[in-house]
Structures are given as C-alpha cells and as structure tokens.
Design an enzyme around this catalytic site. Structure first.
Site, mmCIF file in Angstrom:
data_model
loop_
_atom_site.group_PDB
_atom_site.id
_atom_site.type_symbol
_atom_site.label_atom_id
_atom_site.label_comp_id
_atom_site.label_asym_id
_atom_site.label_seq_id
_atom_site.Cartn_x
_atom_site.Cartn_y
_atom_site.Cartn_z
ATOM 1 N N VAL A 90 64.881 36.698 38.039
ATOM 2 C CA VAL A 90 66.118 35.920 37.892
ATOM 3 C C VAL A 90 67.373 36.738 38.172
ATOM 4 O O VAL A 90 68.469 36.176 38.267
ATOM 5 C CB VAL A 90 66.225 35.274 36.493
ATOM 6 C CG1 VAL A 90 65.104 34.272 36.269
ATOM 7 C CG2 VAL A 90 66.248 36.332 35.386
ATOM 8 N N TYR B 53 72.204 42.705 23.355
ATOM 9 C CA TYR B 53 71.402 41.484 23.239
ATOM 10 C C TYR B 53 72.179 40.377 22.551
ATOM 11 O O TYR B 53 72.251 39.242 23.054
ATOM 12 C CB TYR B 53 70.116 41.783 22.465
ATOM 13 C CG TYR B 53 69.232 40.569 22.293
ATOM 14 C CD1 TYR B 53 68.489 40.076 23.357
ATOM 15 C CD2 TYR B 53 69.152 39.913 21.068
ATOM 16 C CE1 TYR B 53 67.672 38.958 23.206
ATOM 17 C CE2 TYR B 53 68.350 38.793 20.912
ATOM 18 C CZ TYR B 53 67.607 38.327 21.984
ATOM 19 O OH TYR B 53 66.818 37.218 21.830
ATOM 20 N N LYS C 282 73.497 36.800 24.304
ATOM 21 C CA LYS C 282 73.072 35.479 23.847
ATOM 22 C C LYS C 282 74.279 34.623 23.452
ATOM 23 O O LYS C 282 74.273 33.398 23.645
ATOM 24 C CB LYS C 282 72.087 35.599 22.689
ATOM 25 C CG LYS C 282 70.736 36.160 23.106
ATOM 26 C CD LYS C 282 70.081 35.301 24.187
ATOM 27 C CE LYS C 282 68.679 35.754 24.529
ATOM 28 N NZ LYS C 282 68.027 34.888 25.530
ATOM 29 N N THR D 61 58.635 40.628 20.580
ATOM 30 C CA THR D 61 58.927 40.941 19.174
ATOM 31 C C THR D 61 57.717 41.566 18.484
ATOM 32 O O THR D 61 57.536 41.413 17.273
ATOM 33 C CB THR D 61 59.360 39.683 18.411
ATOM 34 O OG1 THR D 61 58.338 38.671 18.523
ATOM 35 C CG2 THR D 61 60.663 39.127 18.965
#
Length: 217
Positions: free
Chosen positions: A20, A112, A116, A150
């Site tokens: 992407v 991060y 977001k 995670t």
C-alpha cells in the site's frame, strides 16, 4: 496463504498482493477487482504497522516515516482509487481500520498513535468529500486484539495487565470485529458516514476512579 484461501472460496474470490506504500500497486489492485467483477461496492482498508516502540526523544524518524506511509498514506492511496471506481458504480462504502490508540496516547508508541489519529481525520474528511458521490466512509477502531502484530501480549504477566484495563475482561479476537465491519460495509448503515466505531470491550471509555470504595467506608 492468499492463493489457498481464494481457491477454497472459489470464483467469488480474487487474491492479489499489494504494497500500500506503492501507489502503482494500489492502483493495479483496484483495477484487478474492477476488471474481474465489473466494479467495487465495498472497500475494507486494514493494512497497518506498529513500527518499533521508542520514546519521542529517541525516535528513529525513518521508522516513524514508514509507519505513516503504511497507516496513513496507504489508506489515502487506497481511497483515491477505490472512490474513483465507486463513483462509476454510483456509490459505495469504505471502511478504514484505525485503533482506539487514536485517542489514547501510549508511551513509546507516538508514531503509531498519531498515525491512527490521522486515519480518523482522513476518513472523516473523505466522508465529507465523497458524500456527493454516494460514497460513505467510516472507521472501525479495534481495541487490543489478538493478531500476529500483538504477539507481545503473550509475554509473562502482560496479558493480565492489559485485560485488567478492559471492562469486558478479555482481549479482542478477529471474529469480534466481523459484525461491526459488515454493519459499516452494508446497507444496514446506509445513513451512517464519517463515524468512528470502537470495538474494544469498553477500553476507550474514560474510567473514573471506582466510587464504590468511597461509599463503603
């Protein structure tokens, strides 16, 4: 893995890999879907990367830049070509994956969390711009969910510490996201756009101190 899944599903599925952060690959992936099925009705943009935990003072800016390239620019590129295809179709639904980290800062995760937060605002801006084309844009914001990204949660003592902050008392599972994703993608949410739906077991609720202890004195 994608090829095996596509074979198991059959002709209803086309699998193609896509980086992407490479706009040409994104354009090609969308074009492949249009060529195969005649158009795109729904897009679910979930590519994301956490980067390497570090303080801001010790940040590796190259890694931080890569986090934004995947998490933000990747979604922008995806929506660029998805929305063009949807406009030709007369509308559609785009669902972007954010995180409750967009609104909850975490030490060591500045890139991060801020990426977001950018996804949330990018999605709401897109919802405004694309509404005239009949395209809805919403956000699915998972809480702490068990995925390969995670795996660190399984370190000794970590899972108990994390789940103690979740009102429903457990980690999220990928299956927990399905109902919300289908709702946002489908006509069940036909009058919903520019919204951020947290699927987090209550993690994002502001927690006041437990008042019971005060009244039990």
């Amino acid at each position: 893995a994608l090829a095996s899944l596509a074979t198991a599903i059959g002709d209803a599925c086309l699998a193609c890999t896509c980086d992407v952060t490479d706009e040409a690959q994104v354009e090609a992936a969308v074009a492949a879907g249009v060529d195969r099925y005649g158009g795109i009705d729904v897009a679910f943009n979930s590519a994301g990367w956490g980067g390497t935990p570090s303080t801001i003072a010790g940040a590796n800016l190259a890694i931080a830049s890569d986090v934004f390239r995947v998490n933000v620019i990747g979604i922008m590129a995806s929506m660029k070509y998805e929305s063009r295809a949807m406009k030709q179709r007369g509308g559609g639904s785009i669902v972007n994956v954010s995180s409750v980290s967009a609104t909850q800062p975490a030490r060591g995760l500045s890139a991060y969390c801020s990426s977001k937060a950018a996804v949330d605002m990018l999605s709401r801006t897109a919802a405004l711009e694309l509404a005239e084309d009949g395209i809805r844009v919403n956000v699915l914001a998972p809480g702490t969910t068990e995925t390969p990204m995670t795996a660190w949660i399984k370190m000794p003592g970590v899972e108990q510490m994390v789940t103690s902050q979740i009102p429903l008392g457990r980690l999220g599972h990928v299956d927990d996201m399905v109902g919300a994703a289908v709702f946002l993608a489908s006509d069940a949410s036909r009058y919903v756009t520019g919204q951020i739906l947290a699927v987090d077991g209550g993690l994002s609720m502001p927690a006041f101190p437990d008042m019971r202890s005060l009244f039990q004195r």
